[in-house]
Design a protein around this motif. Sequence first.
Motif, PDB file in Angstrom:
ATOM      1  N   GLY A   6      61.371  19.532  18.886  1.00  0.00           N
ATOM      2  CA  GLY A   6      61.133  19.521  17.434  1.00  0.00           C
ATOM      3  C   GLY A   6      62.422  19.393  16.624  1.00  0.00           C
ATOM      4  O   GLY A   6      62.464  19.792  15.450  1.00  0.00           O
ATOM      5  N   LYS A   7      63.446  18.793  17.202  1.00  0.00           N
ATOM      6  CA  LYS A   7      64.741  18.634  16.491  1.00  0.00           C
ATOM      7  C   LYS A   7      64.594  17.934  15.150  1.00  0.00           C
ATOM      8  O   LYS A   7      65.131  18.363  14.150  1.00  0.00           O
ATOM      9  CB  LYS A   7      65.715  17.751  17.295  1.00  0.00           C
ATOM     10  N   THR A   8      63.873  16.800  15.180  1.00  0.00           N
ATOM     11  CA  THR A   8      63.771  16.014  13.942  1.00  0.00           C
ATOM     12  C   THR A   8      62.959  16.777  12.897  1.00  0.00           C
ATOM     13  O   THR A   8      63.301  16.777  11.703  1.00  0.00           O
ATOM     14  CB  THR A   8      63.153  14.628  14.243  1.00  0.00           C
ATOM     15  N   THR A   9      61.915  17.457  13.350  1.00  0.00           N
ATOM     16  CA  THR A   9      61.091  18.270  12.447  1.00  0.00           C
ATOM     17  C   THR A   9      61.962  19.339  11.779  1.00  0.00           C
ATOM     18  O   THR A   9      61.893  19.547  10.561  1.00  0.00           O
ATOM     19  CB  THR A   9      59.955  18.939  13.269  1.00  0.00           C
ATOM     20  N   ILE A  10      62.817  19.979  12.567  1.00  0.00           N
ATOM     21  CA  ILE A  10      63.684  21.041  12.041  1.00  0.00           C
ATOM     22  C   ILE A  10      64.766  20.441  11.137  1.00  0.00           C
ATOM     23  O   ILE A  10      65.075  20.984  10.064  1.00  0.00           O
ATOM     24  CB  ILE A  10      64.318  21.852  13.207  1.00  0.00           C
ATOM     25  N   LEU A  17      51.100  13.505  22.858  1.00  0.00           N
ATOM     26  CA  LEU A  17      50.274  13.306  21.660  1.00  0.00           C
ATOM     27  C   LEU A  17      50.923  12.276  20.736  1.00  0.00           C
ATOM     28  O   LEU A  17      50.258  11.436  20.139  1.00  0.00           O
ATOM     29  CB  LEU A  17      50.176  14.651  20.928  1.00  0.00           C
ATOM     30  N   ARG A  18      52.267  12.312  20.658  1.00  0.00           N
ATOM     31  CA  ARG A  18      52.986  11.456  19.704  1.00  0.00           C
ATOM     32  C   ARG A  18      53.206  10.043  20.220  1.00  0.00           C
ATOM     33  O   ARG A  18      53.084   9.073  19.470  1.00  0.00           O
ATOM     34  CB  ARG A  18      54.349  12.103  19.378  1.00  0.00           C
ATOM     35  N   ASP A  19      53.562   9.914  21.523  1.00  0.00           N
ATOM     36  CA  ASP A  19      53.981   8.610  22.049  1.00  0.00           C
ATOM     37  C   ASP A  19      52.980   8.080  23.078  1.00  0.00           C
ATOM     38  O   ASP A  19      52.274   8.855  23.710  1.00  0.00           O
ATOM     39  CB  ASP A  19      55.348   8.725  22.759  1.00  0.00           C
TER      40      ASP A  19
HETATM   41  N1  LIG Z   1      56.080  23.697  15.699  1.00  0.00           N
HETATM   42  C1  LIG Z   1      55.365  22.603  15.939  1.00  0.00           C
HETATM   43  N2  LIG Z   1      54.031  22.684  16.096  1.00  0.00           N
HETATM   44  C2  LIG Z   1      53.281  21.574  16.361  1.00  0.00           C
HETATM   45  N3  LIG Z   1      53.782  20.315  16.446  1.00  0.00           N
HETATM   46  C3  LIG Z   1      55.106  20.195  16.286  1.00  0.00           C
HETATM   47  C4  LIG Z   1      55.968  21.306  16.016  1.00  0.00           C
HETATM   48  N4  LIG Z   1      57.240  20.855  15.905  1.00  0.00           N
HETATM   49  C5  LIG Z   1      57.187  19.523  16.083  1.00  0.00           C
HETATM   50  N5  LIG Z   1      55.924  19.114  16.305  1.00  0.00           N
HETATM   51  C6  LIG Z   1      55.447  17.737  16.585  1.00  0.00           C
HETATM   52  O1  LIG Z   1      55.899  17.418  17.897  1.00  0.00           O
HETATM   53  C7  LIG Z   1      56.352  16.069  17.971  1.00  0.00           C
HETATM   54  C8  LIG Z   1      57.820  16.064  18.412  1.00  0.00           C
HETATM   55  O2  LIG Z   1      58.626  16.623  17.356  1.00  0.00           O
HETATM   56  P1  LIG Z   1      60.015  15.977  16.949  1.00  0.00           P
HETATM   57  O3  LIG Z   1      59.898  14.499  16.859  1.00  0.00           O
HETATM   58  O4  LIG Z   1      60.526  16.719  15.788  1.00  0.00           O
HETATM   59  O5  LIG Z   1      60.813  16.392  18.270  1.00  0.00           O
HETATM   60  P2  LIG Z   1      62.200  15.898  18.809  1.00  0.00           P
HETATM   61  O6  LIG Z   1      62.811  17.044  19.527  1.00  0.00           O
HETATM   62  O7  LIG Z   1      62.999  15.303  17.703  1.00  0.00           O
HETATM   63  O8  LIG Z   1      61.691  14.782  19.829  1.00  0.00           O
HETATM   64  P3  LIG Z   1      62.490  13.644  20.642  1.00  0.00           P
HETATM   65  O9  LIG Z   1      63.373  14.352  21.602  1.00  0.00           O
HETATM   66  O10 LIG Z   1      61.465  12.825  21.316  1.00  0.00           O
HETATM   67  O11 LIG Z   1      63.258  12.852  19.627  1.00  0.00           O
HETATM   68  C9  LIG Z   1      56.132  15.458  16.582  1.00  0.00           C
HETATM   69  O12 LIG Z   1      54.917  14.770  16.570  1.00  0.00           O
HETATM   70  C10 LIG Z   1      56.076  16.695  15.661  1.00  0.00           C
HETATM   71  O13 LIG Z   1      55.287  16.467  14.519  1.00  0.00           O
END
Ligand SMILES: Nc1ncnc2c1ncn2[C@@H]1O[C@H](COP(=O)(O)OP(=O)(O)OP(=O)(O)O)[C@@H](O)[C@H]1O
Length: 194
Positions: A12-16, A141-143
């Motif tokens: 969830g790095k990008t989300t954060i 779910l995402r990819d």
């Molecule tokens: N706390 C959470 N609860 C539910 N879904 C989440 C949560 N945090 C992130 N997500 C979802 O999980 C997926 C991955 O999140 P995100 O893209 O932020 O992760 P990432 O670490 O940046 O991924 P990557 O390493 O693939 O770039 C996204 O679809 C996001 O909406």
Amino acid sequence: MIVGLTGGIGSGKTTIAKMFHELGVSIYIADIEAKKLMHTSEAIKKELIAAFGKETYVNGELNRSYLSNIVFNQPKELQKINAIVHPRVGQHFKDWYEARSDEKYVIKEAAILFENDSYKQCDKIITVVAPIEERFRRILLRDTTTREAVQDRMNNQWSDEKKMALSDYIIHNVDLAQARAQVFKIHQEISLLC
Ligand SMILES: Nc1ncnc2c1ncn2[C@@H]1O[C@H](COP(=O)(O)OP(=O)(O)OP(=O)(O)O)[C@@H](O)[C@H]1O
Ligand SMILES: CC(C)(COP(=O)(O)OP(=O)(O)OC[C@H]1O[C@@H](n2cnc3c(N)ncnc32)[C@H](O)[C@@H]1O)[C@@H](O)C(=O)NCCC(=O)NCCS
């Protein structure tokens, strides 16, 4: 001040990072900038084609599935792509940061921060963690991908434990409201340091 934000695939790095942005912090998303550079830099294109063949680009578009099939289960090939892309992203980030040096702090979000030593350019490090099964669930779910392909990427990343040991802050990203509260607290703490 440069704050590195990292975490394994699906943590969830990008989300954060976006939560910090909502608080007014400039964010640099290395994955996105790397992709842009792989499309715009003739030097990168030339080196990638020399290393991985002309299939690397199809109609001018980066052939991501072709490349990921090669690099994520052959460490030597991953080293090659990293050696071509990471120094350019590093320089691009430097230029981006210099244009923002009057800001209290910026966030550099990158999946690969410890693994390539770029954490040494950061003043503080935040690592985002989440249970491994939850990370698989999110990515599937995402990819359009498979569990095996996600596992291949995980195998090329440090474990959470190793990252946590070198981090200044840890964000547990399971419940989004709780994660947002952690972001707010860390933002306040870092702002006091600048
Ligand atoms: N706390 C959470 N609860 C539910 N879904 C989440 C949560 N945090 C992130 N997500 C979802 O999980 C997926 C991955 O999140 P995100 O893209 O932020 O992760 P990432 O670490 O940046 O991924 P990557 O390493 O693939 O770039 C996204 O679809 C996001 O909406
Ligand atoms: C092989 C490529 C084309 C596949 O593209 P794709 O769109 O499928 O994946 P994407 O780049 O969005 O990465 C998704 C996730 O895979 C993992 N990942 C990406 N690159 C790497 C890497 N070099 N090492 C380990 N894991 C990685 C990360 O968790 C990342 O968040 C791409 O990952 C790539 O170019 N990687 C090498 C450059 C790089 O390291 N980029 C990331 C930050 S600079």
